[in-house]
Scaffold this active site. Sequence first.
Site, PDB file in Angstrom:
ATOM      1  CE  LYS A  40      31.568  39.388  38.951  1.00 30.97           C
ATOM      2  NZ  LYS A  40      32.641  39.214  37.986  1.00 30.97           N
ATOM      3  CG  ASP A  41      36.840  35.681  38.107  1.00 26.06           C
ATOM      4  OD1 ASP A  41      37.125  34.532  37.802  1.00 26.06           O
ATOM      5  OD2 ASP A  41      37.332  36.681  37.543  1.00 26.06           O
ATOM      6  CB  ALA A  42      39.932  34.091  40.815  1.00 24.69           C
ATOM      7  CG  HIS A 463      77.291  53.116  55.128  1.00 20.68           C
ATOM      8  ND1 HIS A 463      76.946  54.107  54.230  1.00 20.68           N
ATOM      9  CD2 HIS A 463      78.526  52.668  54.758  1.00 20.68           C
ATOM     10  CE1 HIS A 463      77.932  54.257  53.345  1.00 20.68           C
ATOM     11  NE2 HIS A 463      78.897  53.393  53.642  1.00 20.68           N
TER      12      HIS A 463
HETATM   13  C1  LIG Z   1      47.423  46.050  36.200  1.00 25.39           C
HETATM   14  C2  LIG Z   1      47.091  46.519  37.599  1.00 25.39           C
HETATM   15  C3  LIG Z   1      48.120  46.746  38.484  1.00 25.39           C
HETATM   16  C4  LIG Z   1      47.828  47.164  39.784  1.00 25.39           C
HETATM   17  N1  LIG Z   1      48.868  47.382  40.635  1.00 25.39           N
HETATM   18  C5  LIG Z   1      48.613  47.778  41.902  1.00 25.39           C
HETATM   19  C6  LIG Z   1      49.672  47.960  42.835  1.00 25.39           C
HETATM   20  O1  LIG Z   1      50.843  47.766  42.513  1.00 25.39           O
HETATM   21  N2  LIG Z   1      49.358  48.340  44.095  1.00 25.39           N
HETATM   22  C7  LIG Z   1      48.063  48.563  44.484  1.00 25.39           C
HETATM   23  O2  LIG Z   1      47.839  48.919  45.648  1.00 25.39           O
HETATM   24  N3  LIG Z   1      47.037  48.404  43.617  1.00 25.39           N
HETATM   25  C8  LIG Z   1      47.284  48.013  42.347  1.00 25.39           C
HETATM   26  N4  LIG Z   1      46.243  47.813  41.486  1.00 25.39           N
HETATM   27  C9  LIG Z   1      44.873  48.109  41.952  1.00 25.39           C
HETATM   28  C10 LIG Z   1      44.342  46.945  42.792  1.00 25.39           C
HETATM   29  O3  LIG Z   1      44.335  45.773  42.020  1.00 25.39           O
HETATM   30  C11 LIG Z   1      42.938  47.291  43.278  1.00 25.39           C
HETATM   31  O4  LIG Z   1      42.948  48.513  43.954  1.00 25.39           O
HETATM   32  C12 LIG Z   1      42.430  46.204  44.217  1.00 25.39           C
HETATM   33  O5  LIG Z   1      42.384  44.942  43.584  1.00 25.39           O
HETATM   34  C13 LIG Z   1      41.032  46.571  44.724  1.00 25.39           C
HETATM   35  O6  LIG Z   1      40.609  45.584  45.610  1.00 25.39           O
HETATM   36  P1  LIG Z   1      39.061  45.294  45.837  1.00 25.39           P
HETATM   37  O7  LIG Z   1      39.015  44.161  46.819  1.00 25.39           O
HETATM   38  O8  LIG Z   1      38.362  46.542  46.130  1.00 25.39           O
HETATM   39  O9  LIG Z   1      38.518  44.805  44.427  1.00 25.39           O
HETATM   40  P2  LIG Z   1      38.962  43.621  43.459  1.00 25.39           P
HETATM   41  O10 LIG Z   1      40.354  43.201  43.695  1.00 25.39           O
HETATM   42  O11 LIG Z   1      38.590  44.078  42.096  1.00 25.39           O
HETATM   43  O12 LIG Z   1      38.043  42.407  43.901  1.00 25.39           O
HETATM   44  C14 LIG Z   1      36.653  42.463  43.750  1.00 25.39           C
HETATM   45  C15 LIG Z   1      36.144  41.046  43.653  1.00 25.39           C
HETATM   46  O13 LIG Z   1      34.725  41.071  43.700  1.00 25.39           O
HETATM   47  C16 LIG Z   1      34.209  40.061  42.841  1.00 25.39           C
HETATM   48  N5  LIG Z   1      32.813  40.421  42.520  1.00 25.39           N
HETATM   49  C17 LIG Z   1      32.383  41.524  41.845  1.00 25.39           C
HETATM   50  N6  LIG Z   1      31.030  41.538  41.790  1.00 25.39           N
HETATM   51  C18 LIG Z   1      30.605  40.435  42.460  1.00 25.39           C
HETATM   52  C19 LIG Z   1      29.334  39.901  42.766  1.00 25.39           C
HETATM   53  N7  LIG Z   1      28.208  40.530  42.388  1.00 25.39           N
HETATM   54  N8  LIG Z   1      29.261  38.750  43.450  1.00 25.39           N
HETATM   55  C20 LIG Z   1      30.389  38.093  43.856  1.00 25.39           C
HETATM   56  N9  LIG Z   1      31.638  38.565  43.593  1.00 25.39           N
HETATM   57  C21 LIG Z   1      31.732  39.706  42.923  1.00 25.39           C
HETATM   58  C22 LIG Z   1      35.162  40.111  41.649  1.00 25.39           C
HETATM   59  O14 LIG Z   1      35.120  38.909  40.915  1.00 25.39           O
HETATM   60  C23 LIG Z   1      36.500  40.349  42.350  1.00 25.39           C
HETATM   61  O15 LIG Z   1      37.167  39.132  42.610  1.00 25.39           O
HETATM   62  C24 LIG Z   1      46.485  47.367  40.187  1.00 25.39           C
HETATM   63  C25 LIG Z   1      45.441  47.128  39.291  1.00 25.39           C
HETATM   64  C26 LIG Z   1      45.736  46.701  38.016  1.00 25.39           C
HETATM   65  C27 LIG Z   1      44.604  46.437  37.059  1.00 25.39           C
END
Ligand SMILES: Cc1cc2nc3c(=O)[nH]c(=O)nc-3n(C[C@H](O)[C@H](O)[C@H](O)COP(=O)(O)OP(=O)(O)OC[C@H]3O[C@@H](n4cnc5c(N)ncnc54)[C@H](O)[C@@H]3O)c2cc1C
Length: 487
Positions: A40-42, A463
């Site tokens: 839905k976003d990026a 080393h």
């Molecule tokens: C500031 C910050 C720093 C971080 N640093 C680290 C790091 O160094 N190392 C690390 O391992 N993790 C880090 N994380 C955590 C990491 O970003 C998350 O664990 C990871 O992004 C989770 O991946 P995901 O695919 O589960 O969810 P997300 O990356 O949150 O992706 C979920 C996607 O689903 C989409 N979505 C949601 N609902 C719907 C819907 N109904 N229909 C269609 N699309 C939908 C959203 O738009 C999003 O793009 C960090 C997080 C933050 C906030």
Amino acid sequence: MVVGDVTTGTDVLIIGAGPAGYVAAIRAGQLDLDVTLVEKDAYGGTCLNHGCIPSKAMITATDIAHEAGNAEEMGIHADPAIDLAKMVDWKDGVVDQLTSGVEKLCKANQVSLLEGTATFAGENTARISHSGDGQGSESIEFEHAIVATGSRPIEIPGFDYDDEPVLDSKQALALDSVPDSLVIVGAGYIGMELASVFAKLGTDVTVLEMLDSILPGYDDDLKRPVKQRANDLGIDFHFGYTASEWHEEGDGIQVVAEPAQQATADGGQAEVDTEDVLEVDTERVLVAVGRQPVSETLDLDAVGVETDDRGVIETDSRARTTVDHVFAVGDVAGEPMLAHKGSMEGQIAAEVIAGEPSAIDYQAMPAAIFTDPEIGTVGMTESEADDAGFETIVGEFPLRASGRALTLGETDGFIKIVADESEGYVLGAQIVAPEASELIAELGLAIELGATVEDVASTVHTHPTLSEAVMEAAENALGHAIHTLNR
Ligand SMILES: Cc1cc2nc3c(=O)[nH]c(=O)nc-3n(C[C@H](O)[C@H](O)[C@H](O)COP(=O)(O)OP(=O)(O)OC[C@H]3O[C@@H](n4cnc5c(N)ncnc54)[C@H](O)[C@@H]3O)c2cc1C
């Protein structure tokens, strides 16, 4: 254009294109499944757009500036000027490169990409709502679904992210001017990483934490060098405080925090001593108190999937939810909320759907915190291994005894390896050091392979490198490290 109410079909519908969802999609494509990925976003989700990548880009840039300005001992006299807008542009360029790469990889693996918001409409049906140019909605019939909707920052009462002075981590990483002062609520890993970014940009940083130390859940010996470095950067800490509200004050705002209520012996709450209320004047306040799963927006009832009371979708070791043909991966499936954990679960879910005998194993799951210095952990700590009934041996090597650490001017930290005494198997490791996020990989591999401390100790390391300290810690566990006194 308005998309009509068409219905299409797919083997695998994946909701969310973060590191859990897009990796699941690519793996499913490699396995010749017919895949549709809805975002839905990026593309790239939180990790690529607002989390891991932008935060690490900002950490690198501010480290360079800080190191250049603090290298007089090495004969370097510099006073770097920071152009935050340009730094943010560079960071955005890195993000764009990666997110467009995700899109290309998905297409190259025959993944159908769909922009829109997905909700469940039945056991095998989802509705996709489109906004913008492609307004309207469509239905998709699926054989299997993988929920990968991630997480969002937790909001606390009194602090609304829509109010300009209040920031979440995404907004903090997109500022185009350096705030003079910043209160950070929460000393977890996101709060601590951003505290050092802003302190290195020259912001006066104050951290408010409800508990009595930084990085809850990590051992004190790992936290000590990080806390010391944060103190050296001038970061001000107030432990045992809960931020309760903010209001405008002069040209900026004032954040009010109350002593965190302590549980009393009878299970009640202790009285708050109002004289101890804290008032901190600041320009902005960043709230970083943790993240919560995005699951309530999905109409999970329609497909019969259950969550716990935090909204986490419960899964088994094959990433399956309470409904056999629906899987959940990444942050929405619970802790640890880390990108690589989500990617691993995404690959497993795709393989299980393709009929492979894959299962999730969290034993060698690493974690890294990109503070200064970094922390890397994998497997069990000494006390976890003791609790699990192992007789343990522990090897430790201090960075001050590492030639490479001295040449880097970074001697705060150590490598610690925990092993099983009888067979010598590596059970876990904890590292606090520059590049701990990289160094920990060797010990994750050791756990994955069932290697012993002897295997690590007898592997010749280049080393002079920091990785030699890993070898020396293993030697120390065996009682024969060369460059430190043995226990
Ligand atoms: C500031 C910050 C720093 C971080 N640093 C680290 C790091 O160094 N190392 C690390 O391992 N993790 C880090 N994380 C955590 C990491 O970003 C998350 O664990 C990871 O992004 C989770 O991946 P995901 O695919 O589960 O969810 P997300 O990356 O949150 O992706 C979920 C996607 O689903 C989409 N979505 C949601 N609902 C719907 C819907 N109904 N229909 C269609 N699309 C939908 C959203 O738009 C999003 O793009 C960090 C997080 C933050 C906030």
